[in-house]
Design an enzyme around this catalytic site. Structure first.
Site, PDB file in Angstrom:
ATOM      1  CB  THR A 171      -0.911   0.014   1.225  1.00 19.71           C
ATOM      2  OG1 THR A 171      -1.708  -1.170   1.239  1.00 19.71           O
ATOM      3  CG2 THR A 171      -1.840   1.221   1.206  1.00 19.71           C
ATOM      4  CE1 TYR A 201      -4.135  -3.621   4.667  1.00 20.22           C
ATOM      5  CE2 TYR A 201      -2.364  -1.999   4.738  1.00 20.22           C
ATOM      6  CZ  TYR A 201      -3.486  -2.519   4.129  1.00 20.22           C
ATOM      7  OH  TYR A 201      -3.973  -1.943   2.986  1.00 20.22           O
ATOM      8  CB  THR A 269       1.838  -9.279   2.588  1.00 23.70           C
ATOM      9  OG1 THR A 269       2.293  -9.115   1.239  1.00 23.70           O
ATOM     10  CG2 THR A 269       2.076 -10.722   3.036  1.00 23.70           C
ATOM     11  CD  GLU A 270      -2.067  -4.506   0.550  1.00 22.96           C
ATOM     12  OE1 GLU A 270      -1.160  -3.735   0.150  1.00 22.96           O
ATOM     13  OE2 GLU A 270      -2.954  -4.948  -0.192  1.00 22.96           O
ATOM     14  CB  VAL A 271       5.052  -3.910   2.457  1.00 19.08           C
ATOM     15  CG1 VAL A 271       6.270  -3.126   2.899  1.00 19.08           C
ATOM     16  CG2 VAL A 271       5.207  -5.369   2.846  1.00 19.08           C
TER      17      VAL A 271
END
Length: 302
Positions: A171, A201, A269-271
């Protein structure tokens, strides 16, 4: 916010999509960044071309990396990256995982990794494909997005037989600055601003939640980079928290990648690479850590 293409309140047609495409500039090379990085892996893995995209005379081979000595009796693990081409650490994380840890499950599980689902978008650092379609809303048979249709076909024989599937995303600040405004303009609806989460998240499938699995991945990644806190409403991207750093979403119903295998354990996943609290290297390492934690939990609880 007014997007520079289209008429407010009217969905885009072919003219607007062509105008959008004309603004999109190639900034890197899939052949150099992905295909060349996959070549050395042939020493230890089976590498295959599961399809190809032909956009305006450019051909993009789609590659998958598999365990050598695949055995139907073993559990299967799937890792996907680059569903959105601008989400750099997903692609680099998948490749780094293969180089550093891809053989850790040899003899215990089958591993299938697709490091870059959307090569046209990778080169242009874009979310959408050439036709202004989001691959991550189009993973279904007969998909109008070629990237999505090819991956669905690749994974269809494994559906219902996959133990774990992790899909690697980011993100970024460009979500609010470019991609969500473009989406609103494309669909002819008002743009509603949101807050970009500062940190890592996960997205669980609301229809098949696995909260303990998600928590295990979060706990591992927290040793590498910070976990996104909720906003003032207790949400992340408009969703209430299932647990710290985890939200639930209609992954299956919305046609997202993490649902197409029907895996018992799945996550997205969102980094957040734009945070002043992290670095690009930490973001890649967070993806690798998430993959290893997901695999470890899945195999321990198979």
């Amino acid at each position: 916010m007014t997007y520079p293409i289209g008429t407010p309140g009217q969905p885009w047609g072919d003219t607007e999509i062509a105008a959008w495409r004309a603004r999109v500039v190639k900034q890197r090379r899939y052949a150099d960044d992905v295909l060349a990085a996959v070549e050395p892996l042939r020493a230890d893995f089976d590498v295959s071309e599961y399809g190809a995209l032909d956009y305006d005379g450019e051909r993009f081979p789609l590659v998958a990396v598999r365990s050598r000595g695949w055995r139907e009796s073993l559990p299967t693990l799937v890792v996907t990256g680059g569903v959105h081409g601008y989400e750099t650490s997903g692609v680099l994380g998948a490749l780094q995982f293969l180089r550093g840890h891809g053989l850790e499950t040899a003899g215990r599980a089958n591993l299938l990794v697709v490091p870059c689902v959307s090569p046209w978008a990778w080169e242009r650092i874009q979310r959408w494909n050439r036709d202004a379609l989001d691959p991550n809303r189009n993973f279904r048979p007969g998909s109008p997005a070629g990237e999505s249709a090819a991956l669905v076909s690749l994974l269809a024989p494994l559906r219902g037989r996959v133990l774990m599937h992790i899909d690697l995303h980011e993100t970024t600040d460009s979500d609010e600055a470019e991609f969500r405004p473009a989406l609103a303009a494309r669909d002819g609806v008002p743009f509603e601003p949101d807050v970009v989460p500062d940190g890592f998240y996960l997205v669980d499938d609301a229809d098949q939640p696995q909260p303990e699995f998600q928590r295990a991945v979060i706990e591992a990644v927290a040793q590498v980079t910070h976990i996104a806190p909720p906003d003032a409403h207790g949400h992340i991207i408009g969703c209430p928290l299932q647990s710290p750093g985890v939200i639930s979403f209609a992954v299956s119903k919305k046609g997202l990648c993490a649902a197409i295998t029907g895996a018992r354990f799945s996550t997205t996943t969102e980094v957040y690479p734009d945070s002043p609290r992290t670095t690009p290297e930490q973001c890649v390492q967070a993806q690798v850590t998430a993959v290893r934690a997901a695999i470890g939990y899945a195999l321990a609880n198979a």
